[in-house]
Enzyme design. Structure first.
Site, PDB file in Angstrom:
ATOM      1  N   ASP A  62       0.851  -1.182   0.000  1.00  0.00           N
ATOM      2  CA  ASP A  62       0.000   0.000   0.000  1.00  0.00           C
ATOM      3  C   ASP A  62       0.890   1.237   0.000  1.00  0.00           C
ATOM      4  O   ASP A  62       1.892   1.278   0.719  1.00  0.00           O
ATOM      5  CB  ASP A  62      -0.921   0.026   1.218  1.00  0.00           C
ATOM      6  CG  ASP A  62      -1.886   1.197   1.158  1.00  0.00           C
ATOM      7  OD1 ASP A  62      -2.834   1.132   0.347  1.00  0.00           O
ATOM      8  OD2 ASP A  62      -1.694   2.179   1.893  1.00  0.00           O
ATOM      9  N   THR A  63       0.525   2.210  -0.796  1.00  0.00           N
ATOM     10  CA  THR A  63       1.342   3.421  -0.941  1.00  0.00           C
ATOM     11  C   THR A  63       0.560   4.646  -0.496  1.00  0.00           C
ATOM     12  O   THR A  63      -0.622   4.790  -0.813  1.00  0.00           O
ATOM     13  CB  THR A  63       1.786   3.595  -2.405  1.00  0.00           C
ATOM     14  OG1 THR A  63       2.540   2.444  -2.809  1.00  0.00           O
ATOM     15  CG2 THR A  63       2.656   4.831  -2.573  1.00  0.00           C
TER      16      THR A  63
END
Length: 200
Positions: free
Chosen positions: A74-75
């Protein structure tokens, strides 16, 4: 250099960018999007947030595939104390880009690796500086539709890369997967290994 694995590996992502980066390892893998809501209740650091959501994605798929090694990521983007995740609409995307204009921001990707006897997570950070942006170029970029599925409202690997003055750290981390660190982690865990050359 050829890498091999005897594990069933699942990339818990619907991102074509992460799929492309993971493909560079040259090992077989499946893609199974987790479908989880990318939100956590509570107060977290950006690193904790990214890892927490990655863990949530990985555990969802690992529960369905107990014999596999599941990798999720996840960014998020941090500007000062503000987190800029995926914009909900074009207006929010424009707001994000105006905030990022001319400034240095931090792109953080959390990675979770789950499976039998494997449970590890880490976060990688990269500093990105934007040029000063005009309202005209912000509007033109957002109208392409490229902003909505990307943290911070831009893709560095698409035309959003035209806004970037410099990058300090892992470029691929900004794209969405710190593949170099992930490769070394999988190697150290024994999930992947080098193929032995056949004797001549």
């Amino acid at each position: 250099m050829q890498l091999i694995t005897d594990k069933k590996i699942i990339l818990a992502s619907e991102s074509p960018r992460r799929k492309e980066l993971f493909s560079s390892l040259g090992i077989p893998f499946e893609v199974q999007p987790s479908g989880v809501i990318e939100e956590l209740d509570g107060i977290y650091t950006p690193e904790e947030m990214a890892i927490g959501i990655a863990d949530l994605k990985a555990s969802t798929i690992a529960h369905r595939n107990p014999n596999a090694i599941v990798i999720a990521a996840d960014t998020t983007v941090r500007l000062g104390s503000e987190l800029l995740s995926k914009p909900k609409n074009n207006e929010q995307a424009k707001k994000f880009l105006r905030l990022l204009s001319g400034k240095v921001h931090n792109v953080i990707t959390g990675v979770s690796i789950l499976g039998q006897d494997v449970s590890i997570a880490f976060a990688e950070s990269t500093l990105v500086k934007f040029y000063e942006l005009t309202d005209e170029e912000i509007d033109a970029y957002v109208e392409t539709g490229d902003s909505l599925d990307k943290a911070g409202g831009y893709g560095i690997q698409t035309m959003g890369g035209l806004f970037v003055e410099n990058v300090q750290g892992d470029y691929n981390n900004v794209v969405g997967l710190p593949i170099s660190r992930l490769y070394r982690t999988l190697l150290n865990l024994g999930v992947i290994e080098f193929a032995k050359e056949k004797s001549k």
